[in-house]
Design a protein around this motif. Structure first.
Motif, PDB file in Angstrom:
ATOM      1  N   THR A   9       2.580  81.672  13.992  1.00 50.07           N
ATOM      2  CA  THR A   9       2.884  81.673  12.581  1.00 50.07           C
ATOM      3  C   THR A   9       2.069  82.789  11.957  1.00 50.07           C
ATOM      4  O   THR A   9       0.942  82.571  11.580  1.00 50.07           O
ATOM      5  CB  THR A   9       2.489  80.356  11.922  1.00 50.07           C
ATOM      6  N   LEU A  10       2.563  83.859  11.900  1.00 54.24           N
ATOM      7  CA  LEU A  10       1.883  84.989  11.300  1.00 54.24           C
ATOM      8  C   LEU A  10       2.149  84.945   9.813  1.00 54.24           C
ATOM      9  O   LEU A  10       3.283  85.100   9.380  1.00 54.24           O
ATOM     10  CB  LEU A  10       2.430  86.296  11.826  1.00 54.24           C
ATOM     11  N   SER A  11       1.256  84.770   9.192  1.00 63.00           N
ATOM     12  CA  SER A  11       1.315  84.780   7.746  1.00 63.00           C
ATOM     13  C   SER A  11       2.488  83.957   7.240  1.00 63.00           C
ATOM     14  O   SER A  11       3.349  84.426   6.532  1.00 63.00           O
ATOM     15  CB  SER A  11       1.451  86.199   7.224  1.00 63.00           C
ATOM     16  N   ALA A  12       2.514  82.714   7.647  1.00 56.96           N
ATOM     17  CA  ALA A  12       3.553  81.810   7.192  1.00 56.96           C
ATOM     18  C   ALA A  12       3.432  81.599   5.716  1.00 56.96           C
ATOM     19  O   ALA A  12       4.407  81.302   5.044  1.00 56.96           O
ATOM     20  CB  ALA A  12       3.461  80.489   7.935  1.00 56.96           C
ATOM     21  N   PHE A  17       6.536  85.470  10.016  1.00 54.38           N
ATOM     22  CA  PHE A  17       7.492  85.242  11.091  1.00 54.38           C
ATOM     23  C   PHE A  17       7.004  84.160  12.007  1.00 54.38           C
ATOM     24  O   PHE A  17       5.852  84.142  12.355  1.00 54.38           O
ATOM     25  CB  PHE A  17       7.656  86.530  11.919  1.00 54.38           C
ATOM     26  N   ARG A  18       7.898  83.360  12.477  1.00 56.28           N
ATOM     27  CA  ARG A  18       7.591  82.389  13.497  1.00 56.28           C
ATOM     28  C   ARG A  18       8.315  82.835  14.734  1.00 56.28           C
ATOM     29  O   ARG A  18       9.538  82.840  14.769  1.00 56.28           O
ATOM     30  CB  ARG A  18       8.063  81.002  13.119  1.00 56.28           C
ATOM     31  N   PHE A  19       7.581  83.231  15.726  1.00 58.59           N
ATOM     32  CA  PHE A  19       8.186  83.752  16.938  1.00 58.59           C
ATOM     33  C   PHE A  19       8.992  82.710  17.691  1.00 58.59           C
ATOM     34  O   PHE A  19       9.985  83.022  18.308  1.00 58.59           O
ATOM     35  CB  PHE A  19       7.099  84.361  17.845  1.00 58.59           C
ATOM     36  N   GLY A  20       8.630  81.515  17.640  1.00 58.49           N
ATOM     37  CA  GLY A  20       9.345  80.440  18.331  1.00 58.49           C
ATOM     38  C   GLY A  20      10.712  80.227  17.720  1.00 58.49           C
ATOM     39  O   GLY A  20      11.724  80.126  18.413  1.00 58.49           O
TER      40      GLY A  20
END
Length: 175
Positions: A9-12, A17-20
């Motif tokens: 969770t990059l800078s949710a 972006f959520r890579f998953g």
């Protein structure tokens, strides 16, 4: 794990972006593309290919029909020309036959005129011979008359010549 979840969770908080989720969406999108290719795009491309072949066949058939029509038109024009030539030949033959018939009629008329002329000359000759016979008969009877008159009186040569001239005048008036 938290760092993993944090990394995922990059800078949710900022709408990161959520890579998953992205990986799941990417896999779903790839599966969707595969399904679309198999069930929609393939049949659509097959149908487009068949349509293209159909249109190409129709164009080819139209071209073939156009060529056949041109050939039929050329054949009809050639046949029309041949018919015109035959008609011209028939007209020429009829003219020649008319000229020949005209010449035959003229020749027959000439022959008939010649026959009539020959017949008329023969009739004239017959009439002439008959006239000569009649004249000879009259000359004979006049000779007998003259001989009778000569016997009744003796005449001189001069009287005899006058008698003959008188006789010839009578014969000439008798005609």
């Amino acid at each position: 794990m938290q760092s993993y979840v944090g990394l995922m969770t990059l800078s949710a908080s900022v709408g990161g972006f959520r890579f998953g989720d992205m990986a799941v969406q990417l896999i779903a999108f790839i599966i969707l593309l595969i399904l679309l290719k198999k069930f929609a795009w393939g049949p659509l491309m097959n149908m487009m290919q068949k349509r293209e072949e159909y249109v190409a066949g129709e164009i080819e058939a139209a071209e073939k029909s156009r060529l056949e029509a041109e050939q039929a038109s050329k054949d009809a024009a050639a046949e029309l020309l041949q018919v015109k030539q035959e008609a011209q030949k028939m007209i020429e033959n009829a003219k020649n036959a008319g000229v020949k018939q005209e010449q035959d009629i003229i020749e027959a008329a000439r022959k008939e005129a010649e026959r009539i002329k020959v017949q008329a000359q023969a009739d004239i000759q017959n009439e002439k011979e008959q006239a000569i016979q009649v004249l000879q008969a009259q000359v004979a009877s006049l000779s007998v008359l003259i001989a009778g008159k000569v016997i009744e009186k003796e005449i001189s040569e001069k009287d005899q010549e006058e008698l003959i001239n008188t006789f010839l005048k009578e014969v000439g008036e008798g005609r």
